[in-house]
Design an enzyme around this catalytic site. Sequence first.
Site, PDB file in Angstrom:
ATOM      1  N   SER A   1      83.493 111.277 -22.126  1.00  0.00           N
ATOM      2  CA  SER A   1      82.568 110.349 -22.777  1.00  0.00           C
ATOM      3  C   SER A   1      81.506 111.180 -23.485  1.00  0.00           C
ATOM      4  O   SER A   1      81.343 112.369 -23.197  1.00  0.00           O
ATOM      5  CB  SER A   1      81.915 109.428 -21.741  1.00  0.00           C
TER       6      SER A   1
ATOM      7  N   ASP B   1      86.279 109.838 -25.312  1.00  0.00           N
ATOM      8  CA  ASP B   1      86.362 108.460 -24.810  1.00  0.00           C
ATOM      9  C   ASP B   1      85.222 107.619 -25.415  1.00  0.00           C
ATOM     10  O   ASP B   1      84.059 108.030 -25.347  1.00  0.00           O
ATOM     11  CB  ASP B   1      86.240 108.513 -23.277  1.00  0.00           C
ATOM     12  N   HIS B   2      85.533 106.482 -25.982  1.00  0.00           N
ATOM     13  CA  HIS B   2      84.527 105.592 -26.590  1.00  0.00           C
ATOM     14  C   HIS B   2      83.585 106.318 -27.548  1.00  0.00           C
ATOM     15  O   HIS B   2      82.355 106.222 -27.426  1.00  0.00           O
ATOM     16  CB  HIS B   2      83.695 104.870 -25.519  1.00  0.00           C
TER      17      HIS B   2
END
Length: 287
Positions: A49, A84-85
């Site tokens: 992330s 991620d994201h």
Amino acid sequence: MLVSAKEMLTKAKAGKYAVGQFNINNLEWTKSILLTAEELKSPVILGVSEGAGKYMCGYKTVVGMVNGMLEELNITVPVALHLDHGSYEGAKACIEAGFSSIMFDGSHYPIEENVEKTKELVAICEEKGLSIEAEVGSIGGEEDGVVGAGECADPNECKMIADLGVTMLAAGIGNIHGKYPDNWEGLSFETLDAVQQKTGDMPLVLHGGTGIPEDMIQKAISLGVSKINVNTECQLSFAEATRKYIEAGKDLEGKGFDPRKLLAPGADAIKATVKEKMELFGSVGKA
Ligand code: 13P
């Protein structure tokens, strides 16, 4: 060497199993996940992330650490390093730093803007041979400060984004990051089925892999899910094992805790969690 997630996910979709994405937060998590994937001969995706990237000193440090481990631990199974994201800027920074895969999460933008930004990033990833994940319909819960309401994606919007040439698509189907509340209604297989009908061979991604009952995971895989993300469950097992170790007070002899021994039980707990998930997702022996 890091690889794009494209080939492993195409094989997973055709073979009706899913590749696990396990998020990393430090050296211990990364080492545990890589060793388990190698032991089980499973392909694996390491998720980072933006918050975890910052914590680990930035994306270049992450790339350096993972590449070093692949070599020095003699990892032979396919490994993708995936943002991620990601935000639009974060995605560009990871491409620059040497990630082999990115997720651009444009689900909070109006669909036209999501399409526009995804399209631009698809072109860059294609040129560099990287895989790219897009998202339609936000995933519920909170992750690194990004809060989603758990909505279900519109299958027509999913088709619009899939047609841009993304490698994989995360579609909200009532899934939530973190622990599921007691009154959770479960995954919407109706939505998943409709999305799969519209997007054909596109590997679909299930976020919020922690705490979804096994039968729902298996049904989701049978309906086209070929990548499943897990973070909270590793966090819980790591924390529990570390807490037990501290409570047992083993190293308290005037020297405090040996930092390596302190983190070893948590690292072992992550290995066990990853193994359990790889077995459930059916990726063991698929490397
Ligand atoms: P969990 O934390 O619920 O396992 O979800 C992880 C995830 O989807 C990362 O994108």
